[in-house]
Design an enzyme around this catalytic site. Structure first.
Site, mmCIF file in Angstrom:
data_model
loop_
_atom_site.group_PDB
_atom_site.id
_atom_site.type_symbol
_atom_site.label_atom_id
_atom_site.label_comp_id
_atom_site.label_asym_id
_atom_site.label_seq_id
_atom_site.Cartn_x
_atom_site.Cartn_y
_atom_site.Cartn_z
ATOM 1 N N GLY A 186 1.628 1.517 0.981
ATOM 2 C CA GLY A 186 1.398 2.170 1.284
ATOM 3 C C GLY A 186 1.497 3.710 0.691
ATOM 4 C CG ASN A 187 0.033 7.084 -1.152
ATOM 5 O OD1 ASN A 187 -0.063 8.301 0.259
ATOM 6 N ND2 ASN A 187 -1.326 5.573 -1.058
#
Ligand code: C5P
Length: 378
Positions: A186-187
Site C-alpha cells: 500500500g501507500n
C-alpha cells in the site's frame, strides 16, 4: 452548533416546534449564549421574522426534514424558521435527514430540485443506519463535515455555483494490493486532498461521487462515497461513475503493481529464506479513461507526485497520460502525504502553468475546480 461557536461565530438558533421535542430551548440557549428564537410573536418590536434572516451571513438547516424542505420550497412562512429563510439573502445550506422512502419520494426530490435551482446548497444525505433498524440514504452527515461545507460557504460568500447540474467524480486515498488475507502492498495517501476536492465540489453545486480507497476519514457531506480496496476495484468503480461524469479528478495513489497471486491463507514464517514476491502491472486507470473518453467534453484531471524536475516530469506525464490537466505536487520533506497543507503546479494541455502556493488542501481544491470549470463545455 458547537463547532460554529467554538470557531468564534455568533450563532442564533431557530428551532421548529418539532425540533424542541428533541432538544429543549434552554439547552440551545445555554450552548449558543442567546435565547433560542422560536416564536414569530415574541419580541415583535424587534421584528425577528425579518431581522434574523437579514442579519445572517449563513443559514444552516440541519437536520432538514421532508416537511421543512417542502415548506421552504413553496415559500411558506408559517413559523419563525421559514420566515427567516424567506428574508435571508445569504447562502443557505440544508443538510437533509429522513427515512429513505421520504428522501426518495418524488415530492421531496422535486422540492430539493426547486431549492437547488434557487441557489441553495442542499446536501445529499449520507448512507447508513437510520433511527430505526433500517439503513439507507437519509442519514445526517457527520457534523464536522457539515461544518466544513459551511465554512467554505462563509469563506467565499460569493462562491460560484459553477458546478451546479454537473456530475463530478473524485478518486481518493490509496489502493492496497493483497499479499494474503492480512498483508498488502500500500501507500501513505490519507485521502485528505480527495475529500477536500469532494467538499469543494459539493459547495459549488455539483453532484459528487467519491471513489475512496482505504480512507479513514468521515464521509464528505453531500457526496456519494463508493468504497474500493484494490486498483482493479477502483478501475471498475471509476468506469461506472465516469459514464455520466462531466469531470473526473484522479487524486488517489494507485499501486502501479500488484502481487501476481494473493495467498488465500496467511503466508507462514518458515526457517527458509522467503520467496520473492512476483509483481504484475496494474492498469493505468487515468490513461485508460483519458484515452476512452466515455463522455464528450469530459474533463480528466490527474495528479502526479514528483521529487525532482517537477515541471519537465509533469509535462511528460501529462502527455503520456492524455489528461487535460495535471496537478503536480513536489513531494519529499514530509510534504503532501498525510498533511493538511499542499502546494502544487497545475499544468494544462493548452500549455498553461498555474502555481498554487502552499496553503490548505481546501484552497488547492478550489483552484483545481476553477481550472476544471473553465474547461467544461457550456
Ligand atoms: O504515473 P503516476 O502514478 O505518477 O500517475 C499518477 C496519476 O495517475 C494519478 O492521477 C493516479 O490517480 C493515476 N494512476 C492511475 N492508475 C495507475 C497509476 C496511477 O489512474 N495504475
Amino acid at each position: 452548533m458547537r463547532l460554529f461557536t467554538e470557531s468564534g461565530y455568533d450563532v442564533r438558533v431557530v428551532p421548529t416546534a418539532s425540533a424542541l421535542r428533541f432538544v429543549g430551548a434552554p439547552t440551545w440557549a445555554a450552548l449558543s449564549g442567546h435565547p433560542a428564537q422560536t416564536d414569530v410573536w415574541a419580541d415583535v418590536h424587534e421584528v425577528p421574522h425579518v431581522r434574523l434572516g437579514q442579519s445572517a451571513d449563513l443559514v444552516v438547516v440541519a437536520p432538514a426534514t421532508a416537511d421543512l424542505l417542502a415548506r421552504a420550497a413553496t415559500g411558506r412562512a408559517d413559523d419563525l424558521l421559514t420566515a427567516t429563510l424567506l428574508t435571508a439573502r445569504c447562502p443557505v445550506l440544508y443538510a437533509p435527514a429522513m427515512h429513505t422512502e421520504m428522501w426518495e419520494h418524488p415530492a421531496t426530490q422535486a422540492n430539493v430540485a426547486t431549492l437547488r435551482a434557487r441557489g441553495a446548497v442542499v446536501l445529499d444525505p449520507a448512507v447508513g443506519r437510520l433511527t430505526g433498524a433500517d439503513s439507507g440514504p437519509g442519514r445526517l452527515p457527520e457534523p464536522s463535515e457539515i461544518f466544513a461545507i459551511a465554512a467554505t460557504l462563509l469563506d467565499r460568500a460569493a462562491l460560484p455555483q459553477d458546478l451546479a447540474g454537473r456530475h463530478v467524480v473524485v478518486t481518493a486515498g490509496g489502493t492496497r494490493e493483497p499479499l494474503d488475507p492480512v498483508r498488502f502492498l500500500g501507500n501513505r495517501s490519507s485521502g485528505r486532498q480527495g475529500y477536500a476536492l469532494a467538499r469543494a465540489a459539493v459547495a459549488r453545486g455539483a453532484e459528487v461521487t467519491v471513489i475512496a480507497a482505504n480512507v479513514a476519514l468521515p464521509d464528505p457531506a453531500g457526496a456519494k462515497v463508493v468504497r474500493v480496496g484494490t486498483a482493479l476495484e477502483m478501475r471498475d468503480a471509476v468506469r461506472e461513475a465516469a459514464a455520466t461524469a462531466d469531470a473526473v479528478v484522479m487524486v488517489a495513489a494507485v499501486a502501479d503493481f500488484r502481487p501476481a497471486t494473493a495467498s488465500a491463507t496467511k503466508i507462514k514464517k518458515t526457517s527458509a529464506d522467503p520467496d520473492p514476491v512476483e509483481l504484475v502491472r496494474n492498469p493505468d486507470i487515468l490513461a485508460e479513461l483519458a484515452h476512452d473518453r466515455p463522455r464528450p467534453g469530459q474533463v480528466v484531471v490527474g495528479f502526479a507526485a514528483e521529487t525532482d524536475d517537477v515541471l519537465a516530469n509533469g509535462r511528460a506525464k501529462l502527455a503520456a497520460k492524455g489528461a487535460d490537466l495535471l496537478v503536480v505536487n513536489e513531494v519529499g520533506e514530509a510534504r503532501a502525504f498525510g498533511t493538511t497543507d499542499n502546494a502544487a503546479t497545475l499544468l494544462g494541455t493548452d500549455g498553461s502553468v498555474l502555481d498554487v502556493p502552499l496553503g490548505s488542501k481546501d484552497r488547492l481544491a478550489d483552484a483545481i475546480w476553477d481550472a476544471v470549470a473553465a474547461r467544461l463545455p457550456g
